[in-house]
Design a protein around this motif. Sequence first.
Motif, PDB file in Angstrom:
ATOM      1  N   LEU B 318       0.843  -1.197   0.000  1.00  0.00           N
ATOM      2  CA  LEU B 318       0.000   0.000   0.000  1.00  0.00           C
ATOM      3  C   LEU B 318       0.879   1.249   0.000  1.00  0.00           C
ATOM      4  O   LEU B 318       0.658   2.195  -0.762  1.00  0.00           O
ATOM      5  CB  LEU B 318      -0.899  -0.019   1.246  1.00  0.00           C
ATOM      6  N   GLY B 319       1.899   1.221   0.841  1.00  0.00           N
ATOM      7  CA  GLY B 319       2.833   2.345   0.913  1.00  0.00           C
ATOM      8  C   GLY B 319       3.541   2.567  -0.411  1.00  0.00           C
ATOM      9  O   GLY B 319       3.662   3.699  -0.884  1.00  0.00           O
ATOM     10  N   PHE B 480      13.048  -4.679  -9.042  1.00  0.00           N
ATOM     11  CA  PHE B 480      12.934  -6.069  -8.635  1.00  0.00           C
ATOM     12  C   PHE B 480      12.293  -6.165  -7.257  1.00  0.00           C
ATOM     13  O   PHE B 480      12.696  -5.464  -6.323  1.00  0.00           O
ATOM     14  CB  PHE B 480      14.329  -6.717  -8.625  1.00  0.00           C
ATOM     15  N   ASN B 481      11.283  -7.057  -7.142  1.00  0.00           N
ATOM     16  CA  ASN B 481      10.610  -7.288  -5.861  1.00  0.00           C
ATOM     17  C   ASN B 481       9.796  -6.105  -5.347  1.00  0.00           C
ATOM     18  O   ASN B 481       9.410  -6.088  -4.195  1.00  0.00           O
ATOM     19  CB  ASN B 481      11.617  -7.665  -4.772  1.00  0.00           C
ATOM     20  N   TYR B 482       9.596  -5.098  -6.197  1.00  0.00           N
ATOM     21  CA  TYR B 482       8.834  -3.927  -5.765  1.00  0.00           C
ATOM     22  C   TYR B 482       7.401  -4.131  -6.211  1.00  0.00           C
ATOM     23  O   TYR B 482       7.105  -4.138  -7.397  1.00  0.00           O
ATOM     24  CB  TYR B 482       9.445  -2.682  -6.411  1.00  0.00           C
ATOM     25  N   GLU B 483       6.504  -4.349  -5.223  1.00  0.00           N
ATOM     26  CA  GLU B 483       5.112  -4.614  -5.580  1.00  0.00           C
ATOM     27  C   GLU B 483       4.230  -3.407  -5.305  1.00  0.00           C
ATOM     28  O   GLU B 483       4.393  -2.724  -4.293  1.00  0.00           O
ATOM     29  CB  GLU B 483       4.573  -5.799  -4.761  1.00  0.00           C
ATOM     30  N   THR B 484       3.300  -3.173  -6.213  1.00  0.00           N
ATOM     31  CA  THR B 484       2.260  -2.178  -5.947  1.00  0.00           C
ATOM     32  C   THR B 484       0.926  -2.910  -5.882  1.00  0.00           C
ATOM     33  O   THR B 484       0.855  -4.117  -6.145  1.00  0.00           O
ATOM     34  CB  THR B 484       2.179  -1.125  -7.059  1.00  0.00           C
ATOM     35  N   LYS B 488       0.465  -6.625  -7.523  1.00  0.00           N
ATOM     36  CA  LYS B 488       0.172  -7.723  -6.602  1.00  0.00           C
ATOM     37  C   LYS B 488      -1.148  -8.393  -7.002  1.00  0.00           C
ATOM     38  O   LYS B 488      -1.255  -9.624  -7.010  1.00  0.00           O
ATOM     39  CB  LYS B 488       0.092  -7.170  -5.170  1.00  0.00           C
ATOM     40  N   THR B 489      -2.139  -7.578  -7.364  1.00  0.00           N
ATOM     41  CA  THR B 489      -3.413  -8.128  -7.829  1.00  0.00           C
ATOM     42  C   THR B 489      -3.176  -9.038  -9.024  1.00  0.00           C
ATOM     43  O   THR B 489      -3.685 -10.156  -9.087  1.00  0.00           O
ATOM     44  CB  THR B 489      -4.374  -6.987  -8.228  1.00  0.00           C
ATOM     45  N   TYR B 490      -2.378  -8.547  -9.943  1.00  0.00           N
ATOM     46  CA  TYR B 490      -2.090  -9.296 -11.151  1.00  0.00           C
ATOM     47  C   TYR B 490      -1.398 -10.625 -10.824  1.00  0.00           C
ATOM     48  O   TYR B 490      -1.790 -11.692 -11.316  1.00  0.00           O
ATOM     49  CB  TYR B 490      -1.214  -8.450 -12.064  1.00  0.00           C
ATOM     50  N   LEU B 491      -0.372 -10.546  -9.992  1.00  0.00           N
ATOM     51  CA  LEU B 491       0.403 -11.749  -9.693  1.00  0.00           C
ATOM     52  C   LEU B 491      -0.443 -12.792  -8.966  1.00  0.00           C
ATOM     53  O   LEU B 491      -0.388 -13.986  -9.285  1.00  0.00           O
ATOM     54  CB  LEU B 491       1.638 -11.393  -8.861  1.00  0.00           C
ATOM     55  N   ALA B 505      -7.525  -5.242  -4.542  1.00  0.00           N
ATOM     56  CA  ALA B 505      -8.486  -4.620  -5.454  1.00  0.00           C
ATOM     57  C   ALA B 505      -9.318  -3.588  -4.701  1.00  0.00           C
ATOM     58  O   ALA B 505      -9.575  -2.493  -5.204  1.00  0.00           O
ATOM     59  CB  ALA B 505      -9.381  -5.682  -6.066  1.00  0.00           C
ATOM     60  N   LEU B 506      -9.723  -3.951  -3.481  1.00  0.00           N
ATOM     61  CA  LEU B 506     -10.528  -3.024  -2.685  1.00  0.00           C
ATOM     62  C   LEU B 506      -9.766  -1.720  -2.448  1.00  0.00           C
ATOM     63  O   LEU B 506     -10.330  -0.624  -2.570  1.00  0.00           O
ATOM     64  CB  LEU B 506     -10.897  -3.666  -1.341  1.00  0.00           C
ATOM     65  N   SER B 507      -8.481  -1.847  -2.154  1.00  0.00           N
ATOM     66  CA  SER B 507      -7.685  -0.632  -1.934  1.00  0.00           C
ATOM     67  C   SER B 507      -7.688   0.254  -3.168  1.00  0.00           C
ATOM     68  O   SER B 507      -7.869   1.474  -3.076  1.00  0.00           O
ATOM     69  CB  SER B 507      -6.244  -0.996  -1.578  1.00  0.00           C
ATOM     70  N   ILE B 508      -7.474  -0.370  -4.324  1.00  0.00           N
ATOM     71  CA  ILE B 508      -7.455   0.426  -5.562  1.00  0.00           C
ATOM     72  C   ILE B 508      -8.790   1.121  -5.765  1.00  0.00           C
ATOM     73  O   ILE B 508      -8.860   2.303  -6.085  1.00  0.00           O
ATOM     74  CB  ILE B 508      -7.152  -0.478  -6.777  1.00  0.00           C
ATOM     75  N   ILE B 509      -9.877   0.355  -5.542  1.00  0.00           N
ATOM     76  CA  ILE B 509     -11.197   0.913  -5.821  1.00  0.00           C
ATOM     77  C   ILE B 509     -11.534   2.031  -4.852  1.00  0.00           C
ATOM     78  O   ILE B 509     -12.052   3.079  -5.254  1.00  0.00           O
ATOM     79  CB  ILE B 509     -12.254  -0.206  -5.788  1.00  0.00           C
ATOM     80  N   VAL B 510     -11.206   1.846  -3.591  1.00  0.00           N
ATOM     81  CA  VAL B 510     -11.498   2.909  -2.621  1.00  0.00           C
ATOM     82  C   VAL B 510     -10.716   4.165  -2.974  1.00  0.00           C
ATOM     83  O   VAL B 510     -11.258   5.273  -2.983  1.00  0.00           O
ATOM     84  CB  VAL B 510     -11.160   2.440  -1.188  1.00  0.00           C
ATOM     85  N   ILE B 511      -9.430   3.970  -3.323  1.00  0.00           N
ATOM     86  CA  ILE B 511      -8.612   5.132  -3.679  1.00  0.00           C
ATOM     87  C   ILE B 511      -9.163   5.819  -4.928  1.00  0.00           C
ATOM     88  O   ILE B 511      -9.143   7.039  -5.041  1.00  0.00           O
ATOM     89  CB  ILE B 511      -7.140   4.712  -3.881  1.00  0.00           C
ATOM     90  N   SER B 512      -9.683   5.036  -5.877  1.00  0.00           N
ATOM     91  CA  SER B 512     -10.219   5.635  -7.100  1.00  0.00           C
ATOM     92  C   SER B 512     -11.576   6.292  -6.866  1.00  0.00           C
ATOM     93  O   SER B 512     -11.911   7.268  -7.519  1.00  0.00           O
ATOM     94  CB  SER B 512     -10.400   4.568  -8.183  1.00  0.00           C
TER      95      SER B 512
END
Lengths: 311, 525
Positions: B318-319, B480-484, B488-491, B505-512
Amino acid sequence: MILELKQLNKSFDKPILKDINLDIEHGEIVSILGKSGSGKSTLLNIIAGFEKADSGSLQINDQVIFDKKRNREPQDRNIGFVFQNYALFPHLTVEKNILFGLKKTKENKKKKREVVQELLEMVDLVGYERRYPHELSGGEQQRISIARVLATDPDLILLDEPFSSVDTLLKAEIERDLLAIIKKSNKTAIFVTHDPKEAMAISDKIAFLEDGEIMQYGKPKDIYHQPKSKQVASFFGIANFIGEKCYRLSQIEMKKSGGMHKVRLEESIFRGEYHELHVKVIVDEEEYPFILFDYGDFHKESEFYISLTER
Amino acid sequence: MLNRWSPFSYILTIIILLPIVLVVNHAFGSETQTLIHLKETVLWEYVSSTLILVFAVGFCTLVLGVGTAYLTTFYHFRFINLFVFALALPFAIPTYIMGYIYSDIFGYFNHFHLFLRSIGIKEYFNVLNIYSVIIIMTLALYPYIYLIVKASFEKSKSALLNPALSLGGSRKRVFFEIILPLSRPAIVGSLALVVMETISEYGITEYYNVKTLTPAIFNTWFGLHDSKSATYLAVIAMVMVLIVLIVERYNRGKASYKIEGANGEVKKELLKGYKLYVSYFLLSLPIIFGFLIPLIWISVYSYEYATMLVDDKFLTILGNSFYSSALSAFVIIVLAFFVGYTSRIYPTVINRYIGKALSLGFTMPGAVIAIGIIMLFINIDKWLIDNYITTKLFLGGSFFTLLFAYIVRFFAIGVNTVESGFERISIDLNRASRSLGFNYFKTMLKVELPLMRNSLLFGFILLFMATIKELPLTLVLRPFNYETLATKTYLLANAQMLHETAIYALSIIVISLIPLSIIITKRHI
């Protein structure tokens, strides 16, 4: 000489200004008068430094601020500009607007306060310090924008169509106020306007601009009574011609009988206080079209006489 | 005109366009074996499935977008304001997330098939096909058309509906002969956006195994390690986008579609009887399938997995997302502000077109930009290593790469908000400040910057939202190893851990949703 323009030229797709020469003395109020598209606003912008002339030179207080080699930025010209829509900073109070240009001088706060008070007194808006521009009427905004310009103590003030967005009924009053402020401040000012009546009322001198050329430059009365061309003559008011000679209405006396020339009435238009008469004046068997203002009952006659006085 | 400001814009433009130029440059030249093979085998499939998807999604979003805009603009019924708002909500759910959710719902062991078996139907319906992709992309993308066309309808309605009706036209005639033609630029413009998104889409096409150009570009580059063929495919995708842009431009033509002012209060027709129920039904469909069902799915599984997944790792991701999106949004808006200010104070021909040039990255598929940037940075790194300036990869795989990619991709959003903000501030304010003794730079700080605060903030929010949802570029270019949240949703989805994606997904949607709500309510659409 406070301002000296020499051979200024400017063109975009076609020539806008052609060989402009203009001298302005200290303390004069000068109007640049012309129709829209005559180049008058471009000329003002060039003097202010917002636009660059293609050639020529510009001097203020005998210092060259623009020529082939030099082009001083607007901020280094010490010229005040009063914009058509006043251009007050909407995010700043009246006081901060006036202080805006004063910020760079290193005077103390108390001194600055005093300056603001002085200027507000001059423009008759004491007590408006904390207001925002959108809380002011058009006339008030204009006076604040002049106060803002005066705060920087400019050598020259430029005013772009200062009365164009003013209500017709208030125009005369605002004209008078503005003129009084400028006279009081003892500054030199250049107005741009398209209204010959306004220009004659406020200026010491008028530069009449047409198609990018100064057609005539002089005192309002001189231009009015001794126009250099028929174009200039007609622009400043009713101009009747016999040959090349121009007769203003004040030079024409209408008589029922015993005048110099016989007149035949062709058309009469009711204008309230007077009738506008379109007539033919017969001089040496030649007919000349004249327009006359009839405050009496000449419009009822089909023929009458006029006498002309020469200047 | 020579001045101290413009070179900055010029250099920025060159840098931003460089990846695209590199792709084109690399594509031309000798044909490799794989390229010949590509042409003989799968190329046609890539192109045809892209075209099918473009036409189908274009057509469906057009019908749905214009239809919903029409019903909510010209008719009145209960809860209309709720519908007006809710119809835009599917915008908050990225296409790929919607895709993952429906693949789960229609999975063999899941809700839909369990239900079928419970009523005795044993057949299996595989939804991983192009038809599902068409439906899901339609649900995810129609709000583009809905929002833009509705704004245009509203404008022409208040200006022209009353005058047209007073001339004796019926409502139907006025709509088809006046309002619809006047809204053509809005319709074609928003449709162009949908088409570009469709060509560019990566997450869902890959997951549903629909072989469009975008996943093909990535697979050719990373799977087959054939850069020539990948750039060749990229150029084909670019040409498609360019055709769309040209059609859009040409369509606008020289006719003036500017409508100003309002002529009287417009009375909306009240919907009654069966028409009302049919409208309710039609308007509810996209809201239910495009927003409510995905939201319920996400909420349920977020709740279920919350204790398991909300941990340090989640917070780090998230950060990361916040950090990378906020930083790039900030950088883009600052750069855009400089560029916009430059063309404001020096409105030369070049400067006026520079905003357009800088926006090109937004129209290009993300895949094109991704491989362009990789090529650019590989070359720079190679040069650095060859000249003994560094011994290891300096730019490749660094956070800067990702930042640069976002700049290339999303600069258009920055430029657009900045330009429309500047348009509302008279240039006389700038001149006033200068004639009062301040130079361009100080004037910018003292006059334009405070006056532009809201525009800049709005642009920042839009950019933040765009970058946080962005998938393909982030996936390919992140360190490398840096996830957003998006990666992360994709992986997780690709590891068949669909339910675990819910919390991300919820985090993305709330932020959007937050900025989306601001946009919808603030613009009074």
